[in-house]
Write an enzyme that holds these catalytic residues in place. Structure first.
Site, PDB file in Angstrom:
ATOM      1  N   SER A 189       0.877  -1.121   0.012  1.00 59.12           N
ATOM      2  CA  SER A 189       0.051  -0.105  -0.087  1.00 59.12           C
ATOM      3  C   SER A 189       0.982   1.082  -0.003  1.00 59.12           C
ATOM      4  O   SER A 189       2.048   1.111   0.445  1.00 59.12           O
ATOM      5  CB  SER A 189      -0.792   0.179   1.068  1.00 59.12           C
ATOM      6  OG  SER A 189      -1.586   1.289   1.328  1.00 59.12           O
TER       7      SER A 189
ATOM      8  N   TYR B 137      -3.125  -1.825  10.177  1.00 60.44           N
ATOM      9  CA  TYR B 137      -2.960  -1.692   8.775  1.00 60.44           C
ATOM     10  C   TYR B 137      -1.429  -1.077   8.117  1.00 60.44           C
ATOM     11  O   TYR B 137      -0.944  -2.103   7.497  1.00 60.44           O
ATOM     12  CB  TYR B 137      -4.208  -1.137   8.089  1.00 60.44           C
ATOM     13  CG  TYR B 137      -4.194  -1.060   6.690  1.00 60.44           C
ATOM     14  CD1 TYR B 137      -4.465  -2.239   6.029  1.00 60.44           C
ATOM     15  CD2 TYR B 137      -3.639  -0.025   5.860  1.00 60.44           C
ATOM     16  CE1 TYR B 137      -4.432  -2.184   4.504  1.00 60.44           C
ATOM     17  CE2 TYR B 137      -3.761   0.036   4.739  1.00 60.44           C
ATOM     18  CZ  TYR B 137      -4.116  -0.856   4.032  1.00 60.44           C
ATOM     19  OH  TYR B 137      -4.214  -1.187   2.669  1.00 60.44           O
TER      20      TYR B 137
END
Length: 293
Positions: free
Chosen positions: A145, A158
């Site tokens: 990400s 996350y």
């Protein structure tokens, strides 16, 4: 530079988290546009069978929980026995988590670790030996990400997991080179892509619940700036075909985040209080709406 069709058309792909979001976009692009046979794996039986129904014989659905190493091993054995060598492995399955780190429950923390980190490890461990033994050129993509090169409050589990995926993929790249395998390893760093990851994200049951839910609302509100999963998939696969290691869907944004991260480390600065450019833009729009009332 080789095209995606030249590199992947007619081959065999395995995509985890294939039932929704980027995984579904990748499955549609690989099977529908490139004519690959796609082993679509997802823990959501309804979602993965739905996308298989949409795309027909090129997609073979499998209900698999990437947290379960035995289940991923069984999938790898089945694929090898029934379909042959894998040309493209995409470790995509992932989940989100909102809330201050001290408010996150051990259960929700473990969920993020097991899906986002261990799920990638299980895919690599189950499929790489067969891909190496097959001898032909193949590709492994693991979804990190933009969060893998930055930090963000209220999403620490996350963000941590995506830093781990990036580090794991960088190490895998070195290890594959060390054994001389003809495998191209890539780390995918998407920006905002249409998906339900924010809606289905874990929250907190105690502590500052309001802060966690405000962060969820902020991320949901900025989804209008996201690109489609199909657009992201086309960009990802095109870069993979060219053999790029750092694959991005939003070059300007991700490259800026990489540069900022490098500058922070070189100068040994602690991370500053941070809001993403997306969140800042959304807050500005909210202020304008309030002023116009």
């Amino acid at each position: 530079m080789p095209t995606a069709r030249e590199v992947f058309a007619g081959g065999l792909a395995v995509v985890t988290g294939a039932g929704a979001g980027i995984g579904a976009g990748l499955t549609r692009h690989l099977a529908g546009d490139l004519g690959m046979t796609v082993i679509a794996a997802d823990v959501d039986a309804e979602a993965v069978h739905r996308i298989a129904g949409e795309l027909g014989r090129h997609v073979v659905p499998h209900v698999v929980d990437v947290r379960d190493p035995d289940a991923v091993d069984r999938l790898a054995r089945h694929v090898e026995e029934e379909f042959g060598p894998v040309r493209l492995l995409i470790n995509n399955a992932g989940v989100e988590q909102f809330g201050y780190l001290w408010d996150v429950s051990p259960t929700n923390w473990q969920r993020v670790v097991e899906v986002n980190i261990s799920g990638v490890f299980h895919g690599i461990r189950a499929f790489l030996p067969g891909m190496i033994a097959a001898g032909g050129r193949s590709h492994v993509l693991s979804l990190a990400s933009i969060g893998a090169v930055t930090s963000l409050p209220l999403q620490a589990p996350y963000i941590m997991s995506k830093h781990a995926v990036l580090a794991m993929t960088e190490c895998l790249h070195q290890e594959v080179a060390e054994v001389g395998a003809d495998i191209v390893v890539s780390a995918v760093l998407p920006g905002l892509v249409e998906s339900d990851i924010f809606r289905s994200a874990g929250g907190v049951e105690s502590g500052d619940v309001a802060a966690a839910e405000e962060q969820r609302r902020t991320m949901l509100a900025i989804r209008e700036q996201a690109i489609s999963a199909d657009e992201a998939a086309e960009a990802i696969v095109a870069q993979a075909a060219r053999g790029e290691f750092y694959i991005v869907t939003h070059p300007e944004l991700v490259h800026a985040a990489m540069a900022a991260r490098a500058e922070q480390l070189v100068n040994r600065r602690p991370p500053a209080p941070h809001r993403s450019r997306f969140a800042a833009a959304e807050q500005a729009r909210r202020r304008m709406r309030r002023q116009s009332r």
